[in-house]
Scaffold this active site. Structure first.
Site, PDB file in Angstrom:
ATOM      1  N   GLU A   1      43.902  34.449  79.060  1.00 42.69           N
ATOM      2  CA  GLU A   1      42.687  33.869  79.653  1.00 42.69           C
ATOM      3  C   GLU A   1      42.732  32.344  79.573  1.00 42.69           C
ATOM      4  OE1 GLU A   1      39.279  35.774  77.788  1.00 42.69           O
ATOM      5  OE2 GLU A   1      39.449  37.492  79.122  1.00 42.69           O
TER       6      GLU A   1
ATOM      7  N   GLU B   1      42.146  43.616  81.792  1.00 41.33           N
ATOM      8  CA  GLU B   1      41.127  43.973  80.798  1.00 41.33           C
ATOM      9  C   GLU B   1      39.935  44.545  81.553  1.00 41.33           C
ATOM     10  OE1 GLU B   1      40.115  41.037  77.869  1.00 41.33           O
ATOM     11  OE2 GLU B   1      42.224  40.575  77.443  1.00 41.33           O
TER      12      GLU B   1
END
Ligand SMILES: *[C@@H]1O[C@H](CO)[C@@H](O)[C@H](O)[C@H]1NC(C)=O
Ligand SMILES: *[C@@H]1O[C@H](CO)[C@@H](O)[C@H](O)[C@H]1NC(C)=O
Length: 679
Positions: free
Chosen positions: A213, A290
């Site tokens: 991320e 995710e």
């Protein structure tokens, strides 16, 4: 998880039981699958010519189509004797891949000291990563490997070692040479462990993630991402699919679009997320790296859950015909943040929100590995879209849960007894207040976890005021071993002093010389945010201590790490005559008998206030009753043995009368939470 969280809808689900306590009757394997090949039979029958490729017509593995259905399960959150059970339950759902992060801070607990399972550290038992990856292949799974070096994951400091911060100019996750040097040393050790376990070499690893991320970090450096790519290529991963995972709102900011395959992280709105991903990256398969099946919990909150139905609806869209997407369930099985390894967020009233020990995550498999409602829904939906169709193992049975009754404390060490057993290498005389990280211990690596005590022997008066802070994180003052109740703000068990400066009035003392102690607990380093959020020294990194307006200097400092070896070595216990007279902080210890084969159980610390629990010397994690939501600690059967077992509790604030072992978890009041990421 994201800094930018919009529209958090909360629906309290009162009185909804977990419904997971009974062992489920296990369905026999679908006979129509009996003749299907295993995953490895299907993909490698004619030898191996190529690895995973993201093509315009979908993922291809060794030239054959594949829809990735993966589940996140972290070896460092599951007792190794349960790895196989959890991997098999994943494969039995129809999933074909397991995803794991890597916890750098466990594998390199001190600078240049590496541990891949052969060390003598508290977590050594968990660290044979190579074995975990090989076992995944034995269980007919592929592996998506996410080594970080930063992993977020509600894990202490996002998986980074605390000693990085000994460099006052440290810039983690940036193109800063001293940081890159540490990453390179670690990756050289780490990737050597698994290099030959890539699919193209006959192993299970089909993809490797670059950073984590990174689009949500600031300031970003493409040079850093390019450096990581070059590093893993040089360390032998040039043929494995390299990818990044971000919220789609981050655009290309966390990736290198020409080199790295992009995936998206989200919980809801799969159409919006996948449309945005396709706009960024057309002619490639779409994958949610995710897909958040649930959520994690902070102390003082409720237990966050996602409804089984919204999970099912979103999964159907992700892997269904419209997008024909791939998925990694984050988490498929969350497991446990054992010991002191739970992370934290910045945010809330005091800019600090530490996470609880349980990482149940409301995932398809519960913390104890039982089948939750989402598991059964996932099986149905995976069945419809599985590509290719493969054979599956039979659903393993759930574990038996036991109650071991109620154990009364029989032995104890009071506060001074504890300090008397702190080894010389963890005691210091320092002019100024200090952080844990800056202490000269652990081979130039400082103190990573635990508690720090600043002691000043000084004249003080009834009503003297001690001012200290900002404390990192949870703190209180003792005078001659007695907790000063004015250390806390708030009511009942919801009282605390955390992450702030505070004036504490010393009450009911003679005007005389006293040992005035400032006790500080590291509640977990922040694992998510921007540059400033990763400045995470613990103890008193920038603060001072004043007594009646005068700067205090010249401290005796105790670093209380509570490592297993030390806990096991404790001696000179006193006998408990009357539990009602026990005074915290203290350590209590008792033994209890397990008859027959040990079973999973849950430690219930009702009646105690805040502390940590050790079983046979292993730190299960924190309890903080009423700060909750978590009320019980999962105790996996493999930590127990037939016959006599030892439970040791460090209670900081208020001793209880008994330690209970229950056959069901209590994770707190369930609250439904919708996390929407910015597109
Ligand atoms: C969906 O993806 C799978 C796996 O890549 C592929 O075999 C299949 O042809 C795709 N279906 C459609 C309709 O594109
Ligand atoms: C400290 O001061 C309080 C308030 O004046 C008083 O009630 C208490 O008795 C004093 N304690 C001692 C030990 O002097």
């Amino acid at each position: 998880m994201f800094k930018i969280i919009l529209c958090v809808a909360l629906i309290v689900l009162v009185g909804q039981g977990q419904g997971l306590r009974q062992k489920r009757t296990v369905a026999a394997q679908d006979p129509s699958r009996a003749d299907l090949p295993t995953l490895y039979e299907h993909f490698t029958e004619n030898g191996i010519n190529s690895g995973l490729e993201a093509t315009a017509s979908g993922f291809m593995l060794n030239g054959k189509p594949l829809k990735i259905v993966s589940g996140a399960m972290h070896y460092f959150r599951i007792h190794p004797e349960q790895w196989r059970d959890r991997l098999r339950k994943l494969r039995a759902s129809g999933a074909n891949t397991v995803e794991t992060y890597v916890a750098w801070n466990l594998h390199e607990p001190q600078k240049d000291v590496y541990d891949f399972g052969e060390g003598n550290n508290d977590f050594s038992l968990f660290l044979n990563l190579r074995e975990y990856i090989k076992m995944a292949q034995e269980e007919d799974l592929l592996v998506l490997f996410r080594p970080g070096p930063y992993i977020c994951s509600e894990w202490e400091f996002g998986g980074m070692p605390s000693y990085l911060q000994r460099d006052p100019n440290m810039k983690v996750r940036q193109f800063y040479e001293p940081y890159l040097d540490r990453v390179e040393k670690f990756y050289t050790q780490l990737l050597a462990q698994v290099q030959d376990l890539q699919f193209t070499s006959g192993g299970p690893i089909v993809g490797l993630q670059i950073e984590n991320e990174y689009g949500s970090f600031s300031p970003k450096s493409k040079d850093y991402i390019a450096y990581l790519v070059l590093l893993v290529e040089n360390l032998g991963f040039e043929k494995t699919l390299l990818f990044t995972s971000d919220g789609v709102g981050a655009g290309f900011s966390g990736t290198l679009p020409d080199r790295l395959f992009m995936t998206a992280n989200f919980q809801g709105n799969p159409e919006g997320n996948f449309d945005a991903l396709l706009a960024l990256q057309p002619n490639k398969p779409v994958m949610s790296m995710e897909f958040w099946t649930g959520w994690f919990d902070h102390w003082f909150e409720d237990h966050n859950v996602v409804s089984d139905q919204s999970f099912a609806n979103n999964l159907e869209i992700i892997i269904g015909n419209k997008y024909n997407g791939s998925v990694n369930f984050y988490m498929f099985h969350g497991g446990t943040n054992f010991g002191l390894m739970a992370g934290a967020n910045t945010g809330g009233d005091i800019s600090y929100e530490p996470d609880v020990t349980s990482y149940d995550y409301d995932a398809p498999l519960t913390e104890a590995g039982d089948y939750g409602g989402k598991y059964l829904k996932a099986v149905e939906i995976i069945d419809r879209y599985e590509t290719p169709k493969l054979s599956r193992p039979v659903l393993p049975a759930e574990s038996t849960k036991a109650t071991y009754g109620s154990v009364r404390p029989t032995k104890y060490l009071n506060y001074e007894d504890i300090l008397a057993q702190v080894p010389g290498t963890s005691k210091f005389f320092l002019a100024d207040a200090t952080s844990m990280e800056d202490l000269e211990m652990n081979g130039n690596s400082g103190q990573s976890y635990g508690y720090l005590i600043h002691r000043k022997k000084t004249p003080a008066n009834n009503g003297s005021v001690l001012k200290a802070g900002p404390v990192k994180d949870f703190a209180f003052v003792l005078v001659d071993g007695v907790i000063q109740q004015s250390s806390f703000s708030g009511e009942g068990n919801r009282r605390y002093w955390m992450n702030s400066v505070k004036e504490v009035t010393l009450e009911n003392i003679e005007d005389d010389w006293h040992n005035v102690d400032l006790f500080i607990e590291n509640m977990g380093r922040v694992n998510f945010g921007w540059e400033e959020d990763f400045e995470q020294k613990k103890g008193l990194p920038s603060g001072t201590v004043e007594l009646d307006g005068e700067l205090v200097q010249g401290f005796e400092v105790f670093a209380l790490e509570f490592k297993s070896a030390w806990v096991k070595s404790l001696s000179n216990f006193r006998n408990v005559e009357d539990v009602a007279t026990l005074q915290a902080p203290l350590i209590v210890q008792s033994s209890f008998i397990v008859n027959g084969v040990p079973a999973d159980t849950f430690v219930d610390m009702t009646g105690w206030e805040k502390g940590i629990v050790f079983i046979n010397g292993f730190n299960l994690g924190r309890y903080w009753n009423d700060a909750g939501p978590q009320q019980t600690l999962y105790l996996p059967a493999p930590f127990l043995k037939t016959g006599e077992n030892t439970v040791t509790v460090f209670e900081q604030l208020k001793a209880g009368s008994a330690i209970r072992f229950s056959d069901a978890p209590e994770l707190g009041r369930r609250i439904e939470r919708a996390i929407n990421v910015e597109l």
